[in-house]
Design a protein around this motif. Structure first.
Motif, PDB file in Angstrom:
ATOM      1  N   GLN A  66     -13.718  14.917  14.898  1.00 43.90           N
ATOM      2  CA  GLN A  66     -14.341  14.115  15.952  1.00 43.90           C
ATOM      3  C   GLN A  66     -13.391  13.002  16.401  1.00 43.90           C
ATOM      4  N   MET A  67     -12.700  12.372  15.455  1.00 41.01           N
ATOM      5  CA  MET A  67     -11.748  11.309  15.784  1.00 41.01           C
ATOM      6  C   MET A  67     -10.602  11.849  16.638  1.00 41.01           C
TER       7      MET A  67
ATOM      8  N   GLN B  77     -12.979  13.604  10.939  1.00 45.54           N
ATOM      9  CA  GLN B  77     -11.578  13.650  11.359  1.00 45.54           C
ATOM     10  C   GLN B  77     -11.404  14.466  12.638  1.00 45.54           C
TER      11      GLN B  77
ATOM     12  N   GLN C 200     -11.922  12.244  20.066  1.00 42.50           N
ATOM     13  CA  GLN C 200     -12.098  10.936  20.689  1.00 42.50           C
ATOM     14  C   GLN C 200     -10.766  10.345  21.143  1.00 42.50           C
TER      15      GLN C 200
END
Length: 70
Positions: free
Chosen positions: A27-28, A25, A31
Motif C-alpha cells: 500500500q505504501m 508495504q 501511495q
C-alpha cells in the motif's frame, strides 16, 4: 549498458521483496506512486507520469508472484 543491467537486476530484486512484503508495504508503494503523480491543475511531466506508472507496475508484478506463492 552496465547501468541498464543493474537496473533490471534491482527491479527484479524489488519485485521479489515486495512479493514477500506486507499489505502495508504494498500500500505504501502505491501511495508513493500517487504522491509523485502530477496534481490536478499542474503540468503533466512525462518522466514523472512514467515513473509513477512504473512504480505501480512493479507492485502489480509483485502481486502476481505473491499469488503464485500461496
Amino acid at each position: 549498458m552496465q547501468l541498464r543491467i543493474r537496473l533490471i537486476a534491482l527491479e527484479n530484486i524489488l519485485i521479489a521483496v515486495l512479493a514477500d512484503g506486507s499489505d502495508i508495504q504494498l500500500q505504501m508503494a502505491r501511495q508513493m506512486a500517487d504522491y509523485i503523480s502530477p496534481r490536478p491543475g499542474f503540468t503533466q511531466h512525462p518522466l514523472t507520469t512514467h515513473a509513477a506508472h512504473h512504480m505501480t507496475d512493479l507492485v502489480d508484478r509483485a502481486m502476481h508472484f505473491r499469488s503464485m506463492q500461496g
